[in-house]
Motif scaffolding. Structure first.
Motif, short mmCIF file in Angstrom:
data_model
loop_
_atom_site.label_atom_id
_atom_site.label_comp_id
_atom_site.label_asym_id
_atom_site.label_seq_id
_atom_site.Cartn_x
_atom_site.Cartn_y
_atom_site.Cartn_z
N GLY A 174 0.84 -1.25 -0.01
CA GLY A 174 -0.04 0.09 -0.06
C GLY A 174 0.79 1.29 0.15
N ALA A 175 2.04 1.27 0.61
CA ALA A 175 2.98 2.18 0.68
C ALA A 175 4.49 1.76 0.36
CB ALA A 175 3.10 3.15 2.02
N GLY A 183 2.48 3.78 5.36
CA GLY A 183 3.60 5.03 5.05
C GLY A 183 3.88 5.50 6.53
N LEU A 184 3.28 5.46 7.46
CA LEU A 184 3.54 6.09 8.78
C LEU A 184 4.85 5.14 9.20
CD1 LEU A 184 2.95 7.97 11.09
CD2 LEU A 184 1.54 6.20 12.17
N ARG A 185 4.74 3.70 9.07
CA ARG A 185 5.83 3.13 9.51
C ARG A 185 6.89 3.49 8.68
NH1 ARG A 185 1.82 -0.79 9.19
NH2 ARG A 185 2.75 -1.92 7.33
N ALA A 186 6.98 3.73 7.30
CA ALA A 186 7.98 3.79 6.34
C ALA A 186 8.76 5.00 6.76
CB ALA A 186 7.58 3.82 4.95
N VAL A 187 7.96 6.15 7.08
CA VAL A 187 8.87 7.40 7.70
C VAL A 187 9.34 7.24 8.93
CG1 VAL A 187 7.90 9.97 8.17
CG2 VAL A 187 6.56 8.81 6.05
N THR A 188 8.59 6.44 9.74
CA THR A 188 9.44 6.03 11.08
C THR A 188 10.77 5.45 11.12
OG1 THR A 188 7.14 5.99 12.22
CG2 THR A 188 9.03 5.40 13.44
N ASN A 189 10.65 4.58 10.35
CA ASN A 189 11.87 3.88 9.86
C ASN A 189 12.91 4.78 8.95
OD1 ASN A 189 10.90 1.47 10.96
ND2 ASN A 189 10.26 0.65 9.13
#
Length: 461
Positions: free
Chosen positions: A256-257, A322-328
């Motif tokens: 999805g992201a 997407g939120l997890r991707a930015v956090t990482n």
């Protein structure tokens, strides 16, 4: 009126109101109508003469990069899928391949592929592995790399790199898309070519060209690290250098992201050791050279019932990914952020969903804390509003243009950029907070960024 505000907009406004209340929905709808009324956008397809010139200009394979387009298909609409495939076949740029990777349980995709199987440039691969868009696309990447001289580099004799681009099974490329992407590669001074190339995009309605409408053009910025941490503005059309993709794959846990996660990891790989201060040989710099923007609409994102182009809530799981991707990405880019979890700044930075779906807010704390967590930032600047609540001339792009000047504080700007943290080229020194010990006039010379933070608001009387 229907062209300015349609049923899709009404549904979008209602969903926005549920998240942000009536006042927020009112201003969002008002701004959307204003932008539509002022828009003069009309996509103009290049004529046959221009396309022929492009073919002639790039006919020599020794002087041009090879581009493999991957379409991951899953039970596609037959009409839309044919349009996607034919948008590649109709490219003016001759040095392309197309890989169709099929994750469908039925034979629908394969049956349509059979209509094109006599074209040697088109390869069909049945995806037999784990379900999901990432796994399906990865099958296409493996096939694309295998086609490139058996080495995954696809290098021409003059060292020109090969690229892999990505097209959704219901969208279309413009007929000159690969030509302009290839030209950007050929004109780059980067050895081996830029690592990532992306273009502008728009949305389209009906598959029938006689009734089709093109709208909402996304005129993107050049590479902007903090804007990218706020939203995947790169998106479509995107292609990455094949040698880089040898070591990278889409990750299923970010379905999805997955494209956002990939871009963020590519960027993180381009940025040198963030432990060092700007100005050293290992400073937090460099992506601007290796990530190239082609300022042309080269991708048509189809707007239909169920698509994210029409309904931003059709894939809510994507925003969590997407939120997890930015956090990482933040933790990878700025190790001080990870360390802060165990010291006095234990809850910073705080990364959360923005009021705009698919956008993210990063709270770095006060300026002193931000400077501690972000060694690349030399100054911060916020919104400076006049007595009428409108943005004053305060932040500027590389060409000296004032960004968002005159914009109502209740508005978000095109593609919500007024509400996004982002790097700016320069700012009014009277409103900047500069890192202690730095000369504000030498920030660029020393390799520091100037960061615009929309939540930092100064109201002038």
């Amino acid at each position: 009126m229907s062209k300015i505000f349609n049923m899709s907009d009404i549904r979008r406004t209602f969903r926005y109101m549920k998240r942000n209340g009536p006042r927020g929905a009112y201003y969002a709808a008002k701004e959307r109508m204003k932008l539509r009324a002022e828009s003069r956008y009309s996509y103009l397809c290049p004529d046959e003469g221009e396309l022929a010139n492009q073919r002639n200009e790039t006919h020599d394979p020794e002087r041009a990069p090879s581009i493999t387009v991957v379409i991951p298909a899953y039970e596609p609409d037959a009409v839309y899928f044919r349009k996607a495939v034919e948008s590649v076949i109709n490219q003016s740029y001759p040095h392309w391949r197309l890989v169709i990777t099929d994750g469908s349980p039925s034979d629908k995709t394969y049956d349509i592929y059979k209509e094109y199987e006599n074209d040697p440039r088109i390869t069909y691969v049945k995806h037999e592995g784990s379900p999901g868009i990432s796994a399906n696309t990865n099958t296409g990447i493996v096939a694309a790399l295998a086609l490139m001289d058996g080495a995954g580099t696809g290098s021409a004799p003059d060292g020109m790199s090969a690229y892999i681009g990505f097209l959704d099974h219901d969208d279309e490329l413009t007929p000159d898309a690969l030509y302009h992407m290839a030209k950007a590669v050929m004109s780059s001074a980067v050895p081996g070519g830029p690592v990532l190339v992306y273009s502008d995009e728009d949305k389209m309605s009906e598959p029938d060209p006689s009734t089709r409408l093109y709208f909402d053009p996304h005129r993107k910025y050049g590479f902007n690290l903090d804007l990218l941490l706020s939203n995947n503005y790169i998106c479509h059309f995107m292609m990455a250098r094949a040698d880089v993709m040898k070591d990278l794959r889409f990750r299923s846990e970010y379905d999805g992201a997955q494209d956002y996660d990939l871009v963020l990891r590519i960027v993180a790989g381009l940025i040198r050791d963030p432990h060092n201060s700007p100005g050293s040989s290992t400073s937090l710099s460099g992506p601007e050279t290796y990530v190239v923007h082609v300022p042309r609409v080269l991708y048509h994102w189809r707007s239909h019932t169920g698509s994210t182009a029409t309904n931003t809530e059709s894939k809510t799981y994507a925003y969590e990914a997407g939120l997890r991707a930015v956090t990482n990405a933040v933790n990878a880019l700025f190790p001080a952020c990870a360390r802060a979890k165990n010291v006095e700044h234990r809850d910073l930075p705080r990364i959360s969903h923005s009021k705009h779906l698919g956008f993210y807010d990063i709270d770095w704390g006060d300026a002193d804390t931000l400077f501690l967590l972000r060694p690349d930032v030399g100054a911060v600047v916020g919104r400076v509003l006049d007595a009428h609540g409108r943005m004053k001339e305060c932040i500027y792009d590389r060409d000296g243009n004032a960004l968002y000047a005159g914009l109502d504080n209740n508005f978000a700007g095109e593609f919500n950029r007024f509400d996004c943290s982002q790097d700016v080229y320069s700012a009014d020194i009277n409103h900047m907070i500069v890192r202690p010990g730095l000369d504000a006039s030498r920030l660029h010379e020393l390799g520091y960024r100037i960061l615009y933070l929309p939540h930092m608001i100064t109201r002038e009387k």
